[in-house]
Structure formats: C-alpha cells, structure tokens
Design an enzyme around this catalytic site. Structure first.
Site, short mmCIF file in Angstrom:
data_model
loop_
_atom_site.label_atom_id
_atom_site.label_comp_id
_atom_site.label_asym_id
_atom_site.label_seq_id
_atom_site.Cartn_x
_atom_site.Cartn_y
_atom_site.Cartn_z
N LEU A 182 -13.37 36.69 14.91
CA LEU A 182 -13.81 35.39 14.44
C LEU A 182 -13.00 34.34 15.18
O LEU A 182 -11.84 34.56 15.53
CB LEU A 182 -13.58 35.23 12.93
CG LEU A 182 -14.38 36.13 11.99
CD1 LEU A 182 -13.93 35.92 10.55
CD2 LEU A 182 -15.87 35.86 12.11
N ASP A 183 -13.59 33.17 15.41
CA ASP A 183 -12.85 32.09 16.04
C ASP A 183 -11.66 31.69 15.18
O ASP A 183 -11.65 31.92 13.96
CB ASP A 183 -13.76 30.87 16.24
CG ASP A 183 -14.88 31.13 17.23
OD1 ASP A 183 -14.72 32.04 18.07
OD2 ASP A 183 -15.90 30.44 17.16
N LYS A 184 -10.68 31.09 15.80
CA LYS A 184 -9.44 30.72 15.11
C LYS A 184 -9.70 30.00 13.79
O LYS A 184 -9.08 30.30 12.76
CB LYS A 184 -8.59 29.83 16.03
CG LYS A 184 -7.34 29.27 15.38
CD LYS A 184 -6.60 28.34 16.33
CE LYS A 184 -5.38 27.71 15.66
NZ LYS A 184 -4.67 26.77 16.56
#
Length: 319
Positions: free
Chosen positions: A136-138
């Site tokens: 998942l993105d940050k």
C-alpha cells in the site's frame, strides 16, 4: 543472498517428465519460473551432471538443487508497533496506518513495515522482503496480508497473479460521478515526471471497478475493487476520469469546495494530509488449508471525521 540445499529422488510417477516439470513437483515451494532460472544458472544437477530444463529425468535419478534466496538481511529489525488482525504459522494480516512506508527504499531506509515485521518475527528474514507480497502507498491505510512461510509466500504470490485475492477499498473523490463503472486503462511511468504514474499507451494492463456508496454536495464516497495491482492504480485511474482523490498530493488537482461550506468542512478539506483511501476489506483462501477467510478494517479516524463533516454539510443544505 542465502543458499539452501535440497535433494530428491525421481519417483516412478515423475519418470519421463521434463526436468523443470519434475522439479516443480519435487520442490513445490518454489515457482516454476524460479526453478527454470536456477537450472539455467547451473544450480540443478541430476546424478551430478548439469541438465537442460527440457531434458527428461528417469526413476531413481538423484536431483540436487542449490536454491539461492534473497533474504531480508539488509533490513534491520525495529520495534515499531503493529496492528495485527490475524496471525498463524503461515500468515499475518496487518492493519497499516497512514505514514508507514511498506519496505525500505531511497529516502526511507528505516521505520518501515518490513523493519517492524522483522522485529515481530525474526524468522521472516528467510523470506523475500520479510514476507511482504503486495503493498500500500505510504499514506494509504488498511489491510495487507504477509506470508510467514515459504509455501505461503509462493501460493500468495500465485493467488495475487491469478486475481484470487480480493481487495476492497473506500475512497473519497472530488466531484459527482453519474454512476459506477470500470476504468480499464494501462498504467506506466509518466513520460515527463518519472516520479508519477500515468495512463500511457504501452503501460501495464490495469482495471479498476468502482461503485457509488454515498453522495455529498461536491464529493462522492466510492467502493473500489482492484482487478490488477499497479503502482498508484486507484489514484491514477480516478484522476484519469476527472474524479481525483481528496487530499492526494500528487494526482489531486484543484481542491473542490461545496458552495457556502462551513468553516469546519473547509478546514478539513484544506488540511486533509493524505489521499482519502482506505483498504477496508481483504478476502482470500488460506494458502495452506484452503479455508476462505476475510477481514475488515475500521474506518481510520481522519477519514471518519471527513465523512461526518461531509454528511453534516449535506444535511445543512438539504442534499
């Protein structure tokens, strides 16, 4: 890199099969493509001799495999709290908070989910990226599955490639889509800004399904499902159809504000510090038992506050 020695004997059932086929059955923890690579690299011997992948093997022959695995040894264990929703000897399901990078990369060599996983279970050093099979993105919150054993890692990767793992998201977007639908558009690196992704000819196939969950005066809550898993896929696809995610610092475009919005809503929309995206549900067949399993993650506090204020705004103006 870590070398592991495996040995086996060709059974009568495997006699006459190609070497790569026999290897895939003898050492089923590894993918066929990985085994073929090791054959080419000279890491497989049959009765002490090198063979090609297409050559046949016969009952009684001894096979030696020197598997070379890239472990997580370059990543240090760090005592970072984990919100675990499930744990057994083969799986972990993590509820990732905003701000946590998944694995080390340029600019983020520590303080990542991978560092935290190695502290939680030092044995994960034996698996690629400490068992992380997707990301998942940050600043995207929500559910991730992590392998805890080599067989689980292999089967989870295969299940992701076969689109057998369902990942459902909630997203708050700018504007009012007329209906749900599917975005089927290839994604690749932006031709000018290499930090960004974009819909580009020749990109990797990407398909995103979405439906309307709730409408507000100038925004919409969507239920989103991925059929593929490209970098920034939901963010890129929503921007592509002119409904970028609220708070997205890269693809968000101009801020949308309902007419005569309250100061509370204006402040929330102006200061929402990340893309309004949450991986809320994860479902899969357990990689070893085959049991169907599913988990749900509660709506994170910042997103819940935004939704409450958008609902209040709609009630105030009769939307």
């Amino acid at each position: 890199m870590k070398e592991i020695l495996h040995q086996g004997v060709v059974s009568p059932e495997l006699s006459g099969k190609r070497l790569d086929q026999a290897l895939a059955l003898l050492f089923s923890d590894y993918s066929r493509s990985r085994l073929q690579t090791w054959i080419k690299e000279g890491r497989v011997q049959v009765d002490g001799q090198l063979r090609k992948a297409k050559e046949k093997v016969w009952a009684g022959e001894h096979i030696t495999l020197r598997a070379m695995l890239q472990d997580s040894g370059c990543c240090e264990a760090e005592d970072i709290p984990l919100d675990l929703l499930y744990e057994d000897e083969h799986l972990l399901v993590v509820n990732k908070p905003a701000g946590l990078v998944v694995h080390p990369a340029a600019g983020n060599w520590s303080g990542t989910l991978q560092n935290a996983l190695l502290h939680h279970d030092p044995e994960l050093v034996k698996l690629p990226r400490a068992g992380i099979v997707h990301r998942l993105d940050k600043d995207t919150t929500g559910l991730m599955v992590v392998a805890r054993s080599l067989p689980a890692h292999k089967r989870l990767v295969e299940a992701l490639q076969a689109r057998e793992i369902k990942r459902e998201y909630m997203a708050v977007v700018n504007g009012l889509p007329t209906a749900g639908g599917t975005v089927d558009a290839p994604i690749g690196r932006h031709p000018v800004n290499r930090v960004r992704m974009a819909v580009v000819a020749g990109g990797k196939p990407a398909r995103t399904h979405f439906r309307i969950s709730e409408r507000f005066r100038a925004h919409t809550l969507l239920d989103v499902q991925l059929e593929s898993g490209r970098t920034h896929q939901i963010r890129v696809h929503m921007a592509y159809i002119h409904h970028p995610l609220v708070g997205d610092p890269v693809y968000g475009g101009r801020l949308k504000m309902p007419p005569a919005a309250s100061e509370a809503l204006r402040s929330l929309l102006q200061t929402f510090g990340r893309q309004a995206l949450h991986a809320r549900r994860l479902s899969l067949a357990h990689p070893l038992s085959g049991k169907e399993m599913a988990w749900e993650s509660p709506v994170p506090e910042d997103l819940a506050m935004l939704l409450d204020e958008l609902r209040r705004d709609g009630q105030n103006y009769g939307a």
